[in-house]
Design a protein around this motif. Structure first.
Motif, short mmCIF file in Angstrom:
data_model
loop_
_atom_site.label_atom_id
_atom_site.label_comp_id
_atom_site.label_asym_id
_atom_site.label_seq_id
_atom_site.Cartn_x
_atom_site.Cartn_y
_atom_site.Cartn_z
N ASP A 1 43.65 40.65 51.07
CA ASP A 1 44.02 41.60 52.09
C ASP A 1 42.80 42.66 52.39
OD1 ASP A 1 44.86 44.56 50.64
OD2 ASP A 1 44.64 42.93 49.31
N SER A 2 41.76 42.44 51.54
CA SER A 2 40.42 43.36 51.73
C SER A 2 39.48 42.60 52.56
CB SER A 2 40.07 43.68 50.20
OG SER A 2 38.74 44.14 50.40
N LYS A 3 39.17 43.03 53.68
CA LYS A 3 37.95 42.34 54.59
C LYS A 3 36.80 42.30 53.67
CE LYS A 3 36.37 43.80 58.42
NZ LYS A 3 36.42 44.09 59.86
N LEU A 4 36.58 43.24 52.97
CA LEU A 4 35.24 43.27 52.30
C LEU A 4 35.13 42.18 51.00
CD1 LEU A 4 34.59 47.13 51.63
CD2 LEU A 4 33.33 45.66 53.00
N ASN A 5 36.53 42.03 50.50
CA ASN A 5 36.56 40.90 49.67
C ASN A 5 36.20 39.44 50.26
OD1 ASN A 5 37.10 42.91 47.67
ND2 ASN A 5 39.16 42.58 47.28
N VAL A 6 36.88 39.45 51.40
CA VAL A 6 36.81 38.13 52.14
C VAL A 6 35.55 37.87 52.68
CG1 VAL A 6 37.46 36.83 54.17
CG2 VAL A 6 39.09 38.22 52.67
N LEU B 1 43.17 34.95 42.35
CA LEU B 1 41.92 35.75 42.09
C LEU B 1 42.12 37.29 42.37
CD1 LEU B 1 39.01 36.06 41.30
CD2 LEU B 1 38.37 35.21 43.81
N THR B 2 42.44 38.17 41.26
CA THR B 2 42.80 39.41 41.51
C THR B 2 41.84 40.44 40.85
OG1 THR B 2 44.62 40.98 41.01
CG2 THR B 2 44.16 39.17 39.21
N ASN B 3 41.86 41.67 41.21
CA ASN B 3 41.06 42.83 40.60
C ASN B 3 42.17 43.61 39.61
OD1 ASN B 3 38.73 42.48 41.73
ND2 ASN B 3 39.02 44.00 42.98
N ALA B 4 43.39 43.01 39.41
CA ALA B 4 44.25 43.57 38.39
C ALA B 4 43.88 43.03 36.91
CB ALA B 4 45.65 43.38 38.79
N TYR B 5 44.37 43.61 36.17
CA TYR B 5 44.42 43.09 34.63
C TYR B 5 45.51 41.93 34.66
CZ TYR B 5 43.82 42.93 29.53
OH TYR B 5 43.77 42.77 28.16
N ASN C 1 31.82 45.40 30.50
CA ASN C 1 30.91 45.27 32.11
C ASN C 1 31.80 44.52 32.83
OD1 ASN C 1 28.76 47.25 31.41
ND2 ASN C 1 27.97 45.59 29.89
N PHE C 2 32.95 44.70 32.77
CA PHE C 2 33.77 43.58 33.83
C PHE C 2 33.34 43.68 35.10
CE2 PHE C 2 36.54 47.53 33.84
CZ PHE C 2 36.59 47.60 35.17
N THR C 3 33.53 42.68 36.00
CA THR C 3 33.24 42.61 37.29
C THR C 3 34.64 42.36 38.16
OG1 THR C 3 32.95 40.00 37.38
CG2 THR C 3 31.02 41.39 36.77
N CYS C 4 34.49 42.90 39.25
CA CYS C 4 35.63 42.94 40.05
C CYS C 4 35.09 42.53 41.59
CB CYS C 4 36.39 43.87 40.27
SG CYS C 4 35.34 45.55 41.00
N LYS C 5 35.97 41.77 42.49
CA LYS C 5 35.64 41.83 43.94
C LYS C 5 35.47 42.99 44.41
CE LYS C 5 39.90 40.35 44.45
NZ LYS C 5 41.06 39.72 44.95
N PRO C 6 34.45 43.37 45.25
CA PRO C 6 33.66 42.09 46.13
C PRO C 6 32.17 41.93 45.63
CG PRO C 6 33.14 44.17 47.22
CD PRO C 6 34.20 44.40 46.06
N GLU C 7 32.32 42.16 44.13
CA GLU C 7 30.81 41.87 43.53
C GLU C 7 30.60 40.31 43.36
OE1 GLU C 7 30.58 45.49 40.39
OE2 GLU C 7 31.75 43.73 39.65
N ALA C 8 29.57 39.54 43.54
CA ALA C 8 29.16 38.27 43.70
C ALA C 8 29.47 37.71 42.41
CB ALA C 8 27.65 38.11 44.09
N TYR D 1 36.45 53.56 44.79
CA TYR D 1 37.27 52.46 45.26
C TYR D 1 36.33 51.73 46.60
CZ TYR D 1 40.34 49.44 48.01
OH TYR D 1 40.75 48.48 48.92
N THR D 2 35.70 52.70 47.40
CA THR D 2 34.65 52.09 48.28
C THR D 2 33.42 51.53 47.81
OG1 THR D 2 35.56 53.90 49.69
CG2 THR D 2 33.39 52.97 50.51
N GLN D 3 32.88 52.06 46.82
CA GLN D 3 31.68 51.60 46.26
C GLN D 3 31.85 50.44 45.36
OE1 GLN D 3 29.38 54.70 44.21
NE2 GLN D 3 27.91 53.33 43.68
N TYR D 4 32.85 50.39 44.53
CA TYR D 4 32.81 49.25 43.71
C TYR D 4 33.98 48.43 43.78
CZ TYR D 4 30.17 52.51 40.77
OH TYR D 4 29.03 53.31 40.37
N GLY D 5 35.14 48.69 44.84
CA GLY D 5 36.21 47.70 45.11
C GLY D 5 37.29 48.00 44.31
N LEU D 6 37.19 48.91 43.26
CA LEU D 6 38.16 49.21 42.25
C LEU D 6 37.88 50.49 41.60
CD1 LEU D 6 40.88 47.70 40.77
CD2 LEU D 6 39.28 47.09 39.18
N ALA D 7 38.97 51.46 41.89
CA ALA D 7 38.69 52.96 41.25
C ALA D 7 38.21 52.71 39.74
CB ALA D 7 39.92 53.79 41.25
#
Length: 246
Positions: free
Chosen positions: A180-185, A117-121, A150-157, A59-65
């Motif tokens: 709600d994620s400061k990293l994403n913002v 814009l969500t990291n969910a499916y 190779n799907f992408t998710c926030k906070p990946e550019a 979660y910390t490294q990729y923004g999504l487990a």
């Protein structure tokens, strides 16, 4: 011009995160989801302690487990979605909120387009929007496409660039964004997204990366980076007054 060569819509695009933004962390959905993700790790033959560590690390490294699971374990993201997001009894946690719907209705659609814009499916995202009675208020949905290897998710550019491509917008300064994620913002702000807001509730228990945390006042609020911080979506009327019709 838009990315496909057609005339670009002059309106700004307001991007809303969904989970723990359109509803409060007090709903305990994050805790229920965290328990399911942990169980999924364990089902792969991973011990309890290692499962907790990997959940938090990914979660910390990729923004999504799931991003870490897909990269480092032989798993089917759609199987993960069915067993984790798909088993959440969302109707027991969240209900339509007339005040929230009014907030969306009051946004001036001659000035802005409203997207999620969500990291969910997509299935989970659409379920939440339907329960909250917001489906008709969202012009478009950008989600993590678990069907893509190779799907992408926030906070990946690339996730933000893909969102702009989907919305047919080329000027990042025309993007308004709340998450709600400061990293994403912060990631959105670094890409030039114009008006970024961190939705940060205080005093609630929430699960982040498989670990419980108390949502406290953040000393590094992000204000010095041009990021507004709010704990109630109604504050958007003050932060973004120009996009509301009333």
């Amino acid at each position: 011009m838009s990315v496909d060569g057609t005339s670009e819509d002059p309106r700004k695009v307001v991007w809303f995160d969904i989970d723990n933004t359109l509803y409060s962390a007090s709903t305990k959905i994050s805790q229920a989801m965290g328990q399911r993700i942990h169980a999924y790790f364990v089902s792969l033959g991973i011990g309890e302690d290692e499962a907790s560590e990997l959940h938090h690390r990914y979660y910390t490294q990729y923004g999504l487990a799931l991003r870490g699971l897909a990269r480092h374990h032989d798993i089917d993201p759609l199987d993960f979605d069915r067993k984790c997001d798909g088993t959440l009894p969302l109707e027991e946690y969240i209900k339509p909120d007339p005040k929230l719907r009014k907030l969306f209705e009051d946004m001036d659609r001659t000035k802005v387009r409203v997207w999620a814009l969500t990291n969910a499916y997509k299935h989970h995202a659409n379920r939440v929007l339907k329960i909250l009675n917001l489906t008709d208020q969202i012009e478009g949905l950008v989600y993590c496409d678990y069907e893509e290897p190779n799907f992408t998710c926030k906070p990946e550019a690339e996730s933000y660039r893909n969102a702009m491509k989907m919305a047919k917008i080329t000027d990042p300064s025309k993007c308004f964004f709340i998450d709600d994620s400061k990293l994403n913002v912060i990631a959105a702000k670094e890409l030039g997204w114009g008006r970024c807001v961190h939705f940060h509730e205080v005093g609630l228990d929430a699960m982040e990366g498989g670990r419980m945390k108390k949502l406290e006042v953040d000393g590094d609020s992000g204000a010095d980076q041009g990021i507004a911080v709010i704990n109630d979506l109604e504050e958007l009327r003050v932060v973004w007054p120009e996009i509301f019709s009333v």
